[in-house]
Design an enzyme around this catalytic site. Structure first.
Site, short mmCIF file in Angstrom:
data_model
loop_
_atom_site.label_atom_id
_atom_site.label_comp_id
_atom_site.label_asym_id
_atom_site.label_seq_id
_atom_site.Cartn_x
_atom_site.Cartn_y
_atom_site.Cartn_z
N ASP A 1 -3.02 -18.53 1.28
CA ASP A 1 -4.21 -19.30 0.42
C ASP A 1 -4.95 -20.25 1.63
O ASP A 1 -6.38 -20.47 1.48
CB ASP A 1 -3.54 -19.76 -0.90
CG ASP A 1 -2.38 -20.96 -0.46
OD1 ASP A 1 -1.77 -20.48 0.61
OD2 ASP A 1 -1.58 -21.30 -1.37
N TYR B 1 0.67 -1.07 -0.14
CA TYR B 1 0.10 0.02 0.00
C TYR B 1 0.85 1.25 0.10
O TYR B 1 0.16 2.32 0.21
CB TYR B 1 -0.94 0.12 1.19
CG TYR B 1 -2.14 -0.60 1.22
CD1 TYR B 1 -2.13 -2.19 0.87
CD2 TYR B 1 -3.50 -0.04 0.98
CE1 TYR B 1 -3.34 -2.83 0.70
CE2 TYR B 1 -4.81 -1.06 0.74
CZ TYR B 1 -4.66 -2.20 0.58
OH TYR B 1 -5.68 -2.91 0.27
N ASP C 1 -6.33 -7.11 3.82
CA ASP C 1 -7.60 -6.68 3.12
C ASP C 1 -8.25 -7.60 2.49
O ASP C 1 -9.72 -7.68 2.59
CB ASP C 1 -6.99 -5.77 1.83
CG ASP C 1 -8.16 -5.06 1.11
OD1 ASP C 1 -8.93 -4.55 1.71
OD2 ASP C 1 -7.79 -5.38 -0.19
N ASP D 1 -12.12 -9.22 3.73
CA ASP D 1 -13.73 -9.37 3.22
C ASP D 1 -13.98 -10.70 3.28
O ASP D 1 -15.15 -11.08 3.11
CB ASP D 1 -13.19 -8.91 1.45
CG ASP D 1 -13.72 -7.54 1.26
OD1 ASP D 1 -13.52 -6.78 2.37
OD2 ASP D 1 -13.99 -7.08 0.13
N LYS E 1 2.75 -15.68 3.31
CA LYS E 1 3.18 -16.40 2.15
C LYS E 1 4.74 -16.70 2.08
O LYS E 1 5.33 -16.37 1.14
CB LYS E 1 2.41 -15.84 0.77
CG LYS E 1 2.69 -16.74 -0.35
CD LYS E 1 1.50 -17.72 -0.56
CE LYS E 1 1.65 -18.73 -1.66
NZ LYS E 1 0.81 -19.83 -1.71
C1 IPM Z 1 -10.53 -1.19 2.94
C2 IPM Z 1 -10.80 -0.83 1.81
C3 IPM Z 1 -9.61 0.03 1.32
C4 IPM Z 1 -8.43 -0.70 1.37
C5 IPM Z 1 -9.51 0.67 -0.22
C6 IPM Z 1 -10.98 1.54 -0.44
C7 IPM Z 1 -8.54 1.82 -0.29
O1 IPM Z 1 -10.72 -2.15 0.70
O2 IPM Z 1 -10.54 -0.53 3.96
O3 IPM Z 1 -10.54 -2.68 3.13
O4 IPM Z 1 -7.93 -1.58 0.46
O5 IPM Z 1 -7.58 -0.87 2.30
MN MN Z 2 -10.60 -3.81 1.65
#
Ligand code: IPM
Ligand code: MN
Length: 354
Positions: free
Chosen positions: A223, A141, A247, A251, A191
């Protein structure tokens, strides 16, 4: 004599899309908690996001950053809109705030609450109770890299992942502190079999820190960790991982725990050299903005993390319990109705004694 009223200053960045709708309900819950537990929140609203950018070209002016440095905590809704090119607000606002305010931990609970049916039929609430500590200022990042001969057949693009001993260690130490107060298991997700340079640094630091803290240290490749999150989430207690893996993994974690409508996050400056920032994991969801269908739960649960960080433990527990009490109702009520129910619950819900 009664205690003088405690006050906390909170900067509110509602942002774009459903951001303003869900932050309004998070504030309703915060205010209800203040009324019950004896503190006052002073808000300042900052107009940042797509509208401001399209109107003025500004993403994060210095004056806004200065104002943010001076508050106790920041509540953010969501930023981003289809008519703003990708990256402008993400890098210019979200990632810049993480860097400038040194929000080096992104804490993302992955918790399946009772009564929520996630997509994984075998997942049980007792097993899905994980804290993911995502490193939040380094890795892929940082924006280091570049492009050569763009648009030609000989184009070259590189995007470096930067990992410092300092950055890795402070993040792992924070995760270890959390694990010590829970089940005592710290799992590094990386990884190391392919990313041998960065992975070696992370693995050495994590093993050392875990040993220092008397924790059980475990390791999973990213993974495999994705698979375990679905097939055997009970093996995890606290996960520590780098920025990009975190990240992606969170999700997936959010999906397992019932969806992005419930996923909260805390961008923390654990050294408290400035404010920390709290935001739902979901984005601005422009497709449902203005329809009243956004689920405010993730924003409310993020507000609970904010209260916890401000030392308002009972209030944090009450806000979390109040939100949990409405779970399952999301499809049946509007954003506002759910927010009002949650705020109403805050006033009466049972919390552990101080
Ligand atoms: C999150 C989002 C952000 C990230 C993006 C929008 C920059 O996906 O907070 O997880 O990748 O950190
Ligand atoms: Mn995210």
């Amino acid at each position: 004599m009664t205690d003088p009223v405690r006050t906390h200053t909170v900067a509110c960045l509602p942002g774009d899309g459903i951001g303003p709708e869900v932050t309004a309900e998070a504030r309703r819950a915060l205010d209800a908690a203040g009324a019950r537990f004896g503190f006052t929140l002073h808000y300042s609203d900052l107009d940042l996001g797509a509208d401001r950018y399209l109107r003025t070209g500004e993403v994060l002016p210095d004056s806004a950053l200065d104002e943010l440095r001076g508050v106790d905590a920041i509540l953010l809704g969501a930023v981003g809109r289809p008519d703003v090119p990708p990256g402008v607000l993400e890098r210019g606002l979200l990632l810049r705030l993480r860097a400038e305010l040194d929000l080096y931990v992104n804490l993302r609970p992955v918790k399946l609450y009772h009564g929520v049916s996630g997509p994984v039929a075998t997942a049980k609430p007792d097993d899905v109770d994980i804290l993911v500590v995502r490193e939040n200022t380094e890795g892929a990042y940082v924006g280091v890299g570049g492009v050569l001969r763009r648009g030609t057949p000989a184009e070259v693009a590189s995007q470096d992942s930067v990992n410092t001993r300092f950055g890795v260690e402070r993040c792992v130490r924070y995760a270890a502190g959390l694990a010590a107060a829970r089940e005592g298991v710290l799992t590094l997700v990386h990884k190391t079999n392919v990313l041998t340079h960065a992975g070696d640094l992370w693995a050495r630091v994590a093993a050392e820190v875990a040993a220092d803290a008397g924790l059980r240290y475990e390791y999973a490749h990213v993974d495999a960790a994705c698979m375990y999150l679905v097939t055997d989430p009970g093996r995890f207690d606290v996960i520590v991982t780098d920025n990009l893996f975190g990240d992606i993994l969170t999700d997936l974690g959010a999906a397992v725990a019932g969806g992005l409508g419930l996923a909260a996050s805390a961008n923390l400056n654990p050294d408290r050299t400035g404010p920390s920032l709290f935001e739902p994991v979901h984005g601005s969801a422009p497709d449902i903005a203005g329809t009243g269908r956004a689920d405010p739960t993730a924003a409310v649960l993020s507000a609970a993390l904010l209260l916890e960080h401000l030392g308002e433990r009972q209030a944090a527990a009450a806000v979390e319990a109040a939100a949990v009490a409405t779970l399952g109702a999301a499809g049946r009520y509007s954003t506002r109705e759910l927010g009002e129910q949650i705020a109403g619950n805050v006033a009466g819900v049972r919390v552990p004694p101080a």
